[in-house]
Design an enzyme around this catalytic site. Sequence first.
Site, PDB file in Angstrom:
ATOM      1  N   LYS A 518      27.088  60.865  46.595  1.00 24.88           N
ATOM      2  CA  LYS A 518      25.940  61.759  46.793  1.00 24.88           C
ATOM      3  C   LYS A 518      26.432  63.191  47.065  1.00 24.88           C
ATOM      4  CE  LYS A 518      25.827  60.560  51.688  1.00 24.88           C
ATOM      5  NZ  LYS A 518      25.380  59.519  52.622  1.00 24.88           N
ATOM      6  N   TYR A 744      30.934  95.071  58.334  1.00 30.85           N
ATOM      7  CA  TYR A 744      29.576  95.383  58.786  1.00 30.85           C
ATOM      8  C   TYR A 744      29.473  95.275  60.293  1.00 30.85           C
ATOM      9  CZ  TYR A 744      27.580  95.110  54.072  1.00 30.85           C
ATOM     10  OH  TYR A 744      27.267  95.320  52.779  1.00 30.85           O
TER      11      TYR A 744
HETATM   12  C1  LIG Z   1      26.432  58.677  53.092  1.00 31.78           C
HETATM   13  C2  LIG Z   1      26.257  57.263  53.312  1.00 31.78           C
HETATM   14  C3  LIG Z   1      27.367  56.389  53.377  1.00 31.78           C
HETATM   15  C4  LIG Z   1      28.791  56.864  53.337  1.00 31.78           C
HETATM   16  O1  LIG Z   1      29.234  57.233  54.622  1.00 31.78           O
HETATM   17  P1  LIG Z   1      30.724  57.693  54.914  1.00 31.78           P
HETATM   18  O2  LIG Z   1      30.779  57.863  56.370  1.00 31.78           O
HETATM   19  O3  LIG Z   1      30.906  58.976  54.183  1.00 31.78           O
HETATM   20  O4  LIG Z   1      31.624  56.650  54.412  1.00 31.78           O
HETATM   21  C5  LIG Z   1      27.117  55.044  53.503  1.00 31.78           C
HETATM   22  N1  LIG Z   1      25.855  54.577  53.569  1.00 31.78           N
HETATM   23  C6  LIG Z   1      24.779  55.377  53.524  1.00 31.78           C
HETATM   24  C7  LIG Z   1      23.412  54.795  53.619  1.00 31.78           C
HETATM   25  C8  LIG Z   1      24.943  56.746  53.398  1.00 31.78           C
HETATM   26  O5  LIG Z   1      23.869  57.545  53.362  1.00 31.78           O
END
Ligand SMILES: *Cc1c(COP(=O)(O)O)cnc(C)c1O
Length: 848
Positions: A518, A744
């Site tokens: 993701k 700035y």
């Molecule tokens: C993002 C996510 C993961 C992965 O988690 P990590 O800590 O990056 O391994 C696993 N399960 C769900 C539902 C997630 O949203």
Amino acid sequence: MISLYDLLEASNSQMFGEPAAQLFTGFCLDSRQRQESQLYVALKTDYGDSHQYIEEAIQNGAAGVLSTRPPECDTTGVSVILVRDVETALLAWASYVLKRYKTSVVAVTGAFGKSLAVSAVHAVLSSQFTVHKPDLEYYGRLALPLGLAGLKQTDRFAVIELSPRQIGEMAEMVQTIMPEVGIITYPGGTHAGRYDQSDQLAREQALLLDYLPQDGAAVLNFDTDSVVELHGRAKAKVLTFGMDRFGADLMAYNILVGQTRTGFDLRTQQERFVGRWTPLLGKHQLYSLLAALAVGMHYQVPLEDALRKLTEMHPLPGRMKPLSGLNGSLLIDDTYSATPQSTQAALDWVAAVKEPEQRVIFVMGDMDTQGGASQRGHRAVGQRAADVVDLLVTEGADAAVVGRAALDHGMERRQVSITYSARDSVVAVKGFQLTEKDLIIVKGGMSARMELVVQALLENDEDRRELARQDVSQQMMGFMHHPARPSWIEVDMDALANNVRELKNIVGPQVALMAVVKSDGYGHGAVQVARTALANGAEYLAVSSMGEALDLREAGIVDPIIVLNYTPVYAIRQAVRQNITVTVYDLQLARAYARAAREMNGRLKVHVKVDTGMGRLGVMAEEAVSFFRHIMMLPNLEIEGIFTHFADADEDPDYTAAQTREFRGVLNPLRASGFAFKYIHAANSAGTLLSKDYHFNMVRTGIAMYGLHPSEKVPVPPSFKPVMTWKTVVAQVKTLPPGHPVGYGRTYITRAEETIAILPVGYADGFRRTPRGWIYVLVHGKPVPVIGRVSMEKTAINVSALNSVSIGDEVVLMGRQGDAVITAEDVARFLGTSNYEVVTTILPRVAR
Ligand SMILES: *Cc1c(COP(=O)(O)O)cnc(C)c1O
């Protein structure tokens, strides 16, 4: 040999200190190499300033130094030449020695076959004269002096390749060497920088003709459409060569393209030669030989002698060079460079020589072309590959276009592997179970470095000496990275592949690995991460929205994908059509999903999400069993899995154990009533690393794949490697007086005289300004502080502690530089957040 006094005279420059050595055997650009009796050339380029390495060069034996400023180290016993501009001085020297030695130059340019033409002209002319040929290939105007280092007073000829790196370089190169004969092997695009276009390059190549003297010769390819126009342009005599059209001064015909050699007959206006053979492969390579014969004709070398010399020539490294591959396969190394033209020519050869029982494996890396023409070029190669090869492996983001085009033109999925690293390409090829019936052809642009794939497929390791780009200084010149903006991310796909394999080892063969990609693969590029993870043991992908899932499908990925987050009902039709799994946790929503699937006359795969204590998306554990019995009845839904998510696996083992008990409390009654889930999953990276108890039969790993620690308490094992590096370069260096503001709001005031450097990166790249920003970055392998306020596109750093920082020097914002490192965890500490947020908030415009 390079004479100190020639250099001084040619460049109109001065010594710094006393002269020591007066003769040098060569120029050396790499201070790390041993360089007894060589002249170290300190250069200032877009990639930094090598003046800082003068001391190292002297320690490594340099007898002289050519630089623009006096070295800061001890130079006793070393001749130091100071010039205003190093490149200009070297070019002046090249021009000077050619005139002084009265050496005639034969220059070669064109879209491909240049180095082969240089070797061929050398072979032909050496039958009668002493001829100089550079022993290494360089690019751009610096290639001229570097290549002439070994020129001797007695050399009657020098044969020189003109490979401008950018538009505008050609005229200066031609004026430097003032060739007597000019060859254009094949007009058009080459592997120059990203802003170049093929027709513009062709115009530049034609400049070569403008400077040829009346008694010289222009040697032109008669098979190209521009030959007529070029013909009119030269004052010199024109000699043409060709194969396809009648009328050339030298024409090859009856061409027999074979697997080990190429046969041809040759005719000129006066003579015919029949039944000649060369060990060079492919009709396209003959052009270079014909050009060399034309040069021989111009200098009255008898054609019979010239032909004999040419038929003894061997293929050059990386140019259609046959090698012994694994398990008796035939391995054709064509990795030196790649344009759409030369790649099509290689495939033409394959089409011509393929035996019926033979299997052709084509391994293709990114080509050197860029911009719009690049997409078209890669697609056309894929289309042609689909017609002539049996199996295709592509490596890299551009080459992936070749793979997709091949799929679109009828290759089957099992015939095509799309990869992003040399290692994965090699694994893919070996996976085809090589035999002596296989012909493997490997091709790719300079920066793709496909020779690494060839190396891994060699039967005999000693053959690695026969590969392209084995020399370090050539590696420095040959294929430097040209990012579109001076701030970019480097993603180490080998590291990612390693981490995925390590995770697979941890969970074992019984537990499936779901790769969480993701948020654009946590900012690493979702498509390349997904493919690399799948190639190294993952079997399911997880994203956060239907859009992300469709991007992966669009890229040709057919493996299972789940959307972990909320999916609106309007997106369900796409999910059904593209076989994308969605998450369910609400009865109303599940009913609407089922209706949409029914209207499509399809099935929707779902995983049920149970909230066991995260308090986010999911059906509450106590309602889960009844929820499940309801959705089981819904037609058109296929319940493939059930999962939960840990709230605190990286910090609190007791809470995680409690969540797991809660989850089992849901699973047990369902199993007892006979329901078997294909996938049961709970663990994220932290859960996966903590205990097998949390693995069930699938784990969902994100952060650990990227080589980052889920938390301080749950680090990844030392064998994991970080994947992402963020870099920029220095845009300006200046010294400010005490009490001078920076940036700035004038939040920083210099305390003493301070040397600052400006970086072309700011919060519009994700280099954060508030509430807290980076504390330091790395320059020359040392941490240096960020000062003042970060602007939209600029940042200042204090480099007073370093000496000689200059424009173009590499700056690492995150990652390793020399012995120093800034980890994503360090940056998280600077910003007061987590490493997760660090990698996902570098903005997309920073090229991956
Ligand atoms: C993002 C996510 C993961 C992965 O988690 P990590 O800590 O990056 O391994 C696993 N399960 C769900 C539902 C997630 O949203």
